[in-house]
Design a protein around this motif. Sequence first.
Motif, PDB file in Angstrom:
ATOM      1  N   GLN A   1     -81.592   0.015 -74.380  1.00  0.00           N
ATOM      2  CA  GLN A   1     -82.062   0.553 -75.658  1.00  0.00           C
ATOM      3  C   GLN A   1     -83.235   0.144 -76.097  1.00  0.00           C
ATOM      4  O   GLN A   1     -84.204   0.949 -76.766  1.00  0.00           O
ATOM      5  N   GLN A   2     -83.896  -1.184 -76.061  1.00  0.00           N
ATOM      6  CA  GLN A   2     -84.802  -1.497 -76.579  1.00  0.00           C
ATOM      7  C   GLN A   2     -86.092  -1.538 -75.684  1.00  0.00           C
ATOM      8  O   GLN A   2     -87.200  -1.266 -76.051  1.00  0.00           O
ATOM      9  N   ASP A   3     -85.933  -2.146 -74.318  1.00  0.00           N
ATOM     10  CA  ASP A   3     -86.865  -2.028 -73.350  1.00  0.00           C
ATOM     11  C   ASP A   3     -87.208  -0.618 -72.766  1.00  0.00           C
ATOM     12  O   ASP A   3     -88.070  -0.448 -72.086  1.00  0.00           O
ATOM     13  N   GLU A   4     -86.169   0.413 -72.855  1.00  0.00           N
ATOM     14  CA  GLU A   4     -86.280   1.528 -72.344  1.00  0.00           C
ATOM     15  C   GLU A   4     -86.189   1.506 -70.552  1.00  0.00           C
ATOM     16  O   GLU A   4     -87.129   2.442 -70.261  1.00  0.00           O
ATOM     17  N   ALA A   5     -85.686   0.777 -70.257  1.00  0.00           N
ATOM     18  CA  ALA A   5     -85.715   0.443 -68.697  1.00  0.00           C
ATOM     19  C   ALA A   5     -84.898   1.660 -67.977  1.00  0.00           C
ATOM     20  O   ALA A   5     -83.831   2.128 -68.427  1.00  0.00           O
ATOM     21  N   LYS A   6     -85.748   2.254 -66.969  1.00  0.00           N
ATOM     22  CA  LYS A   6     -84.998   3.267 -65.957  1.00  0.00           C
ATOM     23  C   LYS A   6     -84.390   2.826 -65.038  1.00  0.00           C
ATOM     24  O   LYS A   6     -83.593   3.396 -64.156  1.00  0.00           O
ATOM     25  N   ARG A   7     -84.860   1.565 -64.435  1.00  0.00           N
ATOM     26  CA  ARG A   7     -84.320   0.913 -63.330  1.00  0.00           C
ATOM     27  C   ARG A   7     -84.219  -0.726 -63.701  1.00  0.00           C
ATOM     28  O   ARG A   7     -85.387  -1.102 -64.035  1.00  0.00           O
ATOM     29  N   ILE A   8     -83.084  -1.151 -63.546  1.00  0.00           N
ATOM     30  CA  ILE A   8     -82.933  -2.581 -63.690  1.00  0.00           C
ATOM     31  C   ILE A   8     -82.657  -3.294 -62.339  1.00  0.00           C
ATOM     32  O   ILE A   8     -81.689  -2.881 -61.696  1.00  0.00           O
ATOM     33  N   ILE A   9     -83.314  -4.101 -61.951  1.00  0.00           N
ATOM     34  CA  ILE A   9     -83.171  -4.699 -60.513  1.00  0.00           C
ATOM     35  C   ILE A   9     -83.060  -6.338 -60.976  1.00  0.00           C
ATOM     36  O   ILE A   9     -83.643  -6.955 -61.579  1.00  0.00           O
ATOM     37  N   TYR A  10     -81.782  -6.660 -60.213  1.00  0.00           N
ATOM     38  CA  TYR A  10     -81.371  -7.973 -60.513  1.00  0.00           C
ATOM     39  C   TYR A  10     -81.530  -8.656 -58.971  1.00  0.00           C
ATOM     40  O   TYR A  10     -80.871  -8.257 -58.125  1.00  0.00           O
ATOM     41  N   VAL A  11     -82.214  -9.891 -59.100  1.00  0.00           N
ATOM     42  CA  VAL A  11     -82.242 -10.523 -57.784  1.00  0.00           C
ATOM     43  C   VAL A  11     -81.593 -11.856 -57.750  1.00  0.00           C
ATOM     44  O   VAL A  11     -82.079 -12.773 -58.339  1.00  0.00           O
ATOM     45  N   THR A  12     -80.358 -11.662 -57.071  1.00  0.00           N
ATOM     46  CA  THR A  12     -79.722 -13.135 -56.904  1.00  0.00           C
ATOM     47  C   THR A  12     -79.221 -13.202 -55.684  1.00  0.00           C
ATOM     48  O   THR A  12     -79.161 -12.238 -54.900  1.00  0.00           O
ATOM     49  N   ASP A  13     -78.623 -14.402 -55.460  1.00  0.00           N
ATOM     50  CA  ASP A  13     -77.779 -14.599 -54.114  1.00  0.00           C
ATOM     51  C   ASP A  13     -76.745 -13.701 -54.010  1.00  0.00           C
ATOM     52  O   ASP A  13     -75.961 -13.209 -54.996  1.00  0.00           O
ATOM     53  N   ALA A  14     -76.216 -13.207 -52.811  1.00  0.00           N
ATOM     54  CA  ALA A  14     -75.410 -12.215 -52.468  1.00  0.00           C
ATOM     55  C   ALA A  14     -73.828 -12.796 -53.092  1.00  0.00           C
ATOM     56  O   ALA A  14     -73.112 -11.921 -53.385  1.00  0.00           O
ATOM     57  N   GLY A  15     -73.975 -14.038 -53.162  1.00  0.00           N
ATOM     58  CA  GLY A  15     -72.438 -14.667 -53.854  1.00  0.00           C
ATOM     59  C   GLY A  15     -72.265 -13.904 -55.009  1.00  0.00           C
ATOM     60  O   GLY A  15     -71.127 -14.057 -55.694  1.00  0.00           O
ATOM     61  N   GLN A  16     -73.286 -13.378 -55.740  1.00  0.00           N
ATOM     62  CA  GLN A  16     -73.153 -13.048 -57.127  1.00  0.00           C
ATOM     63  C   GLN A  16     -72.752 -11.397 -57.245  1.00  0.00           C
ATOM     64  O   GLN A  16     -72.639 -10.746 -58.220  1.00  0.00           O
ATOM     65  N   GLY A  17     -72.579 -10.870 -55.835  1.00  0.00           N
ATOM     66  CA  GLY A  17     -72.255  -9.307 -55.708  1.00  0.00           C
ATOM     67  C   GLY A  17     -71.123  -9.053 -56.676  1.00  0.00           C
ATOM     68  O   GLY A  17     -71.311  -8.028 -57.228  1.00  0.00           O
TER      69      GLY A  17
END
Length: 587
Positions: free
Chosen positions: A330-346
């Motif tokens: 809503q505020q940032d108007e992101a069209k793609r949000i990419i989360y980079v974390t360890d696979a354990g948080q899948g």
Amino acid sequence: MNATQEKLKDRVEQAIVAAFGADFAGVDPILVPASNPKFGDYQANVALSLSKKKGLQPRVIAGAIVEKLDVSEICEPPEIAGPGFINLKLKTAYLEAQLNAIQADPRLGVPAAKTPNREIVDFSSPNIAKEMHVGHLRSTIIGDAIARILEFQGHNVLRLNHVGDWGTQFGMLIAYLQEVYPDALTTANALDIGDLVSFYRKAKLRFDADEAFQETARQEVVRLQAGAEDTLHAWKLLCEQSRREFQIIYELLDIKLIERGESFYNPLLSGVVEDLDKSGLLVENQGAKCVFLEGFTNREGEPLPLIVQKSDGGYNYATTDLASLRYRIQQDEAKRIIYVTDAGQGNHFAQFFQVARKAGWIPDDVELVHVPFGLVLGEDGKKFKTRSGDTVRLRDLLDEAVSRAHADLKTRLQEEERQENEEFINEVARVVGISAVKYADLSQNRTSNYIFSYDKMLDFKGNTAPYMLYAYARIQGISRKGDINFKELGNNAVLLEHETELALAKYLLQLDEFISSVEQELLPNRLCEYLFELSKKFNQFYDRNQGVQVLEAEEPQRTSRLVLCDLTARTLKLGLSLLGIQVLERM
Ligand code: ARG
């Protein structure tokens, strides 16, 4: 697909329509790189699939397409091979013109994205008062590389550090802080409580041993949530201390990030729960508020809920992520949000993505991507630890890489009987050490575990940073030796004759393919592969036996080859910079 391939694809498509009529518009020509360079550069395999539709021999189909195919300014006359492949071989003059064009282009022929996107990369994101561990190192390095590539493509990238700066652990830390530094809550100055990690450990010991202390800690949580001034102040002090520690790592690694920690979303958490309730998704389960999920079950095979508010009223990691997700859309108007974390948080990501979708919070044009990565292992194949079995401090790890690079360099200088001043030695050691760590991480397919080995990452042979940096410095050495200013080489000088020149030239023209593949698949190792292959092709071209002469060559070959050298160096520099790696003019 690169620009040339795209162009050829269009032409074959047009030829298909010209041969078989408008019904065949949009048929995929199946244009792929040639399986064997003997047959050319590309092949169109469409004749085989069309043959069934048309009831004709594939070779006949191929013949009909070729008759209408106009690629004369790009390719040699197309040839039909085997059962009906159409082989296309790029004309040397075409390649020369392409290289001449990228020589004048700071982007080296890589087009910017046609539609710039608002993209968020959520990466690094360590936790306050806890050690930033190797997992955060991976997230930091991979997230930064992805952000750099998207920025280069012209996207509007927001680099967010979703720091873990909220939670019940702060009650314990604040209560302990009060005990050991009674002045802490009123002092206006920054506080040096030393090593926060051991502070955390001591607080935990105290917490586990004393019930009265536990009660104090709980009250501090309540006070913190209520915004009590002194408690808030103590919380800030703790965060600041951690922040200073993190900043040292970010500076060493040259990372830019905007901190927007979990606490930022506190005011939005109750709204998340309310809105889930309104959309009828909320279920009360033993006092906790949850949303039931599809495709997730517990060990007993029962459906698993995502808890968004605990029975004591507290919120979870997932609630914060739901709030931040809405804010980002809503505020940032992101069209793609990419989360980079360890696979354990899948599972965590799959679950809260699902809840957000069910709640209707994700517009169709917004993409959510979890970018998972594997573990860092020690050379024994087990979890990466110090010799004494402790977690490795990132600062120590980076310092160690630099000091090893320093020692290696000293040995090399001795062997080569070279004299260099301290400043040079320190700078080279710093760049080589840090690059080695970054490259060793990025060059692996991020989804797999990898073994952390200083020896391997600092090796001058193999797919390593030193190998790549050396290739770059070697080319700058050519310009020094010949007293040549690469920027002043003539235009339209490229002349491709030798096999190794052609191979290098064709590869130089493929950078855009690899960059757009990283943009889509978010696998930086693809770019590493490209740079490694490019360095190898350059070394073959410059090889005394299989390659060509450069400085000793006659004109017009000499200038042409120097342009190839310069283009290779610029491609390496650009590619490495997109991985967050700095080059050295000399090393
Ligand atoms: N602080 C978390 C950790 O250390 C990573 C946060 C990742 N980002 C997010 N939006 N959940 O594992």
